[in-house]
Design a protein around this motif. Structure first.
Motif, mmCIF file in Angstrom:
data_model
loop_
_atom_site.group_PDB
_atom_site.id
_atom_site.type_symbol
_atom_site.label_atom_id
_atom_site.label_comp_id
_atom_site.label_asym_id
_atom_site.label_seq_id
_atom_site.Cartn_x
_atom_site.Cartn_y
_atom_site.Cartn_z
ATOM 1 N N UNK A 1 0.823 -1.195 0.000
ATOM 2 C CA UNK A 1 0.000 0.000 0.000
ATOM 3 C C UNK A 1 0.868 1.260 0.000
ATOM 4 N N UNK A 2 0.270 2.363 -0.325
ATOM 5 C CA UNK A 2 0.978 3.641 -0.414
ATOM 6 C C UNK A 2 1.686 3.974 0.895
ATOM 7 N N UNK A 3 2.809 4.684 0.772
ATOM 8 C CA UNK A 3 3.549 5.108 1.964
ATOM 9 C C UNK A 3 2.757 6.105 2.794
ATOM 10 N N UNK A 4 1.722 6.710 2.201
ATOM 11 C CA UNK A 4 0.903 7.635 2.984
ATOM 12 C C UNK A 4 0.038 6.897 4.000
ATOM 13 N N UNK A 5 -0.089 5.591 3.815
ATOM 14 C CA UNK A 5 -0.856 4.768 4.747
ATOM 15 C C UNK A 5 0.052 4.304 5.877
ATOM 16 N N UNK A 6 -0.166 4.781 7.127
ATOM 17 C CA UNK A 6 0.659 4.301 8.246
ATOM 18 C C UNK A 6 0.439 2.813 8.487
ATOM 19 N N UNK A 7 1.393 2.213 9.168
ATOM 20 C CA UNK A 7 1.258 0.809 9.612
ATOM 21 C C UNK A 7 0.989 0.839 11.113
ATOM 22 N N UNK A 8 0.042 0.019 11.547
ATOM 23 C CA UNK A 8 -0.385 0.042 12.943
ATOM 24 C C UNK A 8 -0.133 -1.324 13.591
ATOM 25 N N UNK A 9 0.800 -1.421 14.529
ATOM 26 C CA UNK A 9 1.084 -2.703 15.192
ATOM 27 C C UNK A 9 0.059 -3.019 16.282
ATOM 28 N N UNK A 10 -1.152 -3.338 15.864
ATOM 29 C CA UNK A 10 -2.243 -3.603 16.799
ATOM 30 C C UNK A 10 -2.132 -4.996 17.406
ATOM 31 N N UNK A 11 -2.559 -5.132 18.634
ATOM 32 C CA UNK A 11 -2.696 -6.459 19.232
ATOM 33 C C UNK A 11 -3.857 -7.182 18.561
ATOM 34 N N UNK A 12 -3.951 -8.502 18.760
ATOM 35 C CA UNK A 12 -5.045 -9.265 18.162
ATOM 36 C C UNK A 12 -6.394 -8.714 18.598
ATOM 37 N N UNK A 13 -6.543 -8.458 19.883
ATOM 38 C CA UNK A 13 -7.824 -7.982 20.410
ATOM 39 C C UNK A 13 -8.200 -6.630 19.814
ATOM 40 N N UNK A 14 -7.253 -5.708 19.784
ATOM 41 C CA UNK A 14 -7.539 -4.364 19.267
ATOM 42 C C UNK A 14 -7.797 -4.401 17.764
ATOM 43 N N UNK A 15 -7.073 -5.269 17.062
ATOM 44 C CA UNK A 15 -7.278 -5.392 15.617
ATOM 45 C C UNK A 15 -8.682 -5.886 15.305
ATOM 46 N N UNK A 16 -9.162 -6.841 16.072
ATOM 47 C CA UNK A 16 -10.506 -7.381 15.841
ATOM 48 C C UNK A 16 -11.567 -6.327 16.160
ATOM 49 N N UNK A 17 -11.331 -5.535 17.194
ATOM 50 C CA UNK A 17 -12.272 -4.458 17.503
ATOM 51 C C UNK A 17 -12.360 -3.464 16.347
ATOM 52 N N UNK A 18 -11.209 -3.107 15.780
ATOM 53 C CA UNK A 18 -11.196 -2.156 14.673
ATOM 54 C C UNK A 18 -11.878 -2.746 13.437
ATOM 55 N N UNK A 19 -11.572 -3.993 13.119
ATOM 56 C CA UNK A 19 -12.184 -4.639 11.952
ATOM 57 C C UNK A 19 -13.697 -4.764 12.146
ATOM 58 N N UNK A 20 -14.130 -5.087 13.368
ATOM 59 C CA UNK A 20 -15.559 -5.169 13.642
ATOM 60 C C UNK A 20 -16.252 -3.835 13.415
ATOM 61 N N UNK A 21 -15.592 -2.739 13.781
ATOM 62 C CA UNK A 21 -16.185 -1.421 13.561
ATOM 63 C C UNK A 21 -16.215 -1.081 12.071
ATOM 64 N N UNK A 22 -15.172 -1.449 11.337
ATOM 65 C CA UNK A 22 -15.162 -1.172 9.898
ATOM 66 C C UNK A 22 -16.287 -1.914 9.195
ATOM 67 N N UNK A 23 -16.627 -3.103 9.665
ATOM 68 C CA UNK A 23 -17.735 -3.836 9.062
ATOM 69 C C UNK A 23 -19.067 -3.141 9.317
ATOM 70 N N UNK A 24 -19.167 -2.479 10.469
ATOM 71 C CA UNK A 24 -20.400 -1.765 10.809
ATOM 72 C C UNK A 24 -20.477 -0.417 10.105
#
Length: 570
Positions: free
Chosen positions: A145-168
């Protein structure tokens, strides 16, 4: 529906099951292709990560940007680029794609201009591949992905919370869009005179009629080619077949009852947004209703808006009286020769007086200089004796009189007094036409807040077109050309400006019929020229279009002009 209402619509057993599933999320995320159901609490936590860059632990999200070490994610929250609605943006040649569930979990095609797919850019995301992309910046097709997109070292739990919100996020069209129709309403309170009400409703109602006439034409049997051309040119169907409706919600009686009246209107007819509207009372009950319902309210005509740094859903033309007070404070703080002067504000206990005083006090506090505030009962007279008493024996005092025309006789009497203040500040909007009646002897020591543009608007072929002035005429204009307060002409002009803004906003909405997206596209638009206020614009978090005010002085003479004593104080 707003997820805040979900909890009330599910039974206790299902709530317990969802809570159990949330505890099992880390185990499910690595194996499942679809996110597990999220509880309202999980959605709130995911939303906080997305919008604020704050993890459930309270710690800031960390972001890794090329060329930099790990940085606090509060500076690179997802909302900064992908916007509150998640529909993405295009700014300074940087395309930020949509990241809603509806887009992420479908394949992304490369399209011809005619709209036919020729290749797949990437396959659909899964939970696992989306988490990997967030962490490493590599999509399911193996592209970086583009360098303008940061990389986020999320934990498993936090990553799932974020993905769940993106689905909503923006997963279904907002209430108020159905059967190919966007439903709008405008709110008018019963204190607004009939002629002003009619002046406001005329342009916006005519806009809706013209838009629907166009939609019917594109929907006709012989309009297929014209409709296709419009869709290809604009990359959406808004200018082709989508229809609009506009209801008028009239609020009556005590403002304490307005919320209940709004509830009843909304229950009978959920709308996509409120557009415009007029009230000469405090807009606060309507503002609060919109926040609770996540309902956009676009450019209501009010001098008494709610002043908030966090509320989202109402976009105001200006801060009204509050803006005059804050601009007066900034102007006086900038005059070093006044640093040692005693500053006093006499505040009429009316909504207008309190708004002026609040704006002044809030911004005066930044200078850490003393301020004396003297309340004045709503119907108490303003007398010379009162002004002399509060100013004291010190002729160097600066006196702000947040009252209307009834204060002018006392100022005239005070003009030749030995104890008169060195400087008096008044509100031209609160004075209205009485601005031109400021006693001549008091003009030299009287300043006025003037929250309008010095480029007047004159009728031209049914629109309010700006008149250009050069040289001295830009500094001083004949009083007949300058607005001083609202009324029939300004209400009609603001309604026309609202119609123009809606036209562009609905084109930019690009069939993303989500309320947050409606506000996102307005925030991304270039500044507009508005009657009364000149250049008006809304950034991604800016809720007030006009953000300044002039400080002016009335010349001496029989046909005086207002002369600028400051720039556009912000």
């Amino acid at each position: 529906m707003p997820y805040q209402t979900i909890k009330g619509r599910i039974g206790g057993t299902l709530s317990a099951l969802l809570a159990l599933v949330t505890l099992l999320v880390p185990l499910l995320a690595s194996a499942a292709d679809t996110a597990p159901p999220g509880s309202p609490d999980a959605l709130r936590q995911g939303e906080k990560i997305y919008r604020s860059g704050v993890l459930p632990s309270g710690q800031p999200l960390r972001a890794q940007v090329k060329g930099d070490s790990s940085l606090p994610g509060t500076s690179f929250a997802c909302v900064s680029c992908h916007l509150r609605s998640g529909v993405g943006s295009y700014e300074e040649n940087v395309f930020t794609p949509p990241i809603t569930g509806e887009k992420l979990f479908k394949k992304r095609d490369v399209l011809f201009k005619a709209g036919f797919p020729i290749s797949t850019l990437r396959p659909p995301y899964t939970d696992a591949s989306l988490i990997a992309a967030i962490r490493t910046g590599v999509d399911p097709a193996g592209r970086t992905l583009s360098d303008t997109m940061p990389r986020y070292p999320l934990s498993d739990r936090d990553a799932v919370l974020l993905v769940g919100y993106l689905k909503y996020l923006s997963s279904r069209h907002s209430p108020g869009f159905a059967d190919n129709t966007l439903k709008f309403a405008t709110v008018i309170t019963d204190d607004v005179p009939d002629n002003e009400r009619a002046a406001f409703l005329g342009p916006i109602t005519q806009y809706v009629k013209l838009k629907n006439s166009q939609s019917r034409a594109f929907a006709g049997r012989n309009a297929a080619k014209s409709r296709l051309m419009a869709e290809n040119m604009l990359a959406n169907r808004e200018m082709s077949v989508t229809k609009l409706s506009l209801s008028v919600w009239t609020l009556k009686g005590d403002p304490a009852t307005w919320h209940a009246q709004l509830d009843e209107y909304y229950r009978k007819e959920p709308v996509f947004a409120l557009v415009g509207g007029i009230s000469h009372r405090d807009w606060q009950p309507i503002h609060r209703f919109c926040e609770e319902q996540a309902l956009p309210c676009l450019l209501p005509v009010t001098d008494l808006p709610v002043i908030s740094e966090t509320d989202w859903y109402t976009l105001y033309p200006s801060k009204g009286y509050y803006q005059e007070g804050e601009s007066a404070a900034r102007y006086l703080l900038g005059r070093e020769e006044l640093a040692s002067k005693k500053v006093i504000q006499l505040v009429r206990q009316s909504p207008e007086g309190r708004a002026l005083a609040a704006g002044f006090q809030q911004n005066w506090a930044a200078g850490k200089r003393p301020l004396v505030t003297v309340p004045l009962a709503e119907k108490a007279p303003v007398t010379r004796e009162l002004l002399e008493k509060i100013a004291g024996a010190d002729r160097s005092a600066v006196l702000l009189v947040w009252a209307g025309p009834e204060a002018l006789p006392a100022l005239e009497q005070l003009a030749g007094a030995r104890k008169r203040p060195e400087l008096v500040v008044l509100s031209s909007r609160l004075l209205g036409e009485a601005t031109w009646k400021i006693p001549e002897g008091a003009r030299e020591t009287t300043l006025l807040t003037y929250p309008f543009s010095f480029s007047p608007y004159q009728p031209k072929r049914g629109v309010m077109a700006p008149v250009t002035f050069t040289g001295d005429a830009r500094q001083t204009l004949l009083r007949s050309q300058l607005p001083l307060q609202g009324g029939v002409e300004s209400s009609a002009a603001l309604s026309r400006a609202l119609a123009e803004l809606m036209t562009q906003a609905l084109i930019d909405l690009n069939d993303n019929f989500y309320r947050d997206a409606f506000l996102d596209v307005v925030g991304a638009m270039m500044e507009q020229t508005f009657p009364l206020y000149g250049r008006v614009g809304f950034g991604p978090t800016q809720r007030y279009g006009a953000r300044g005010c002039y400080i002016v002085q009335l010349e001496k003479g029989d046909n005086p002009r207002l002369v600028k004593k400051s720039g556009w104080e912000q």
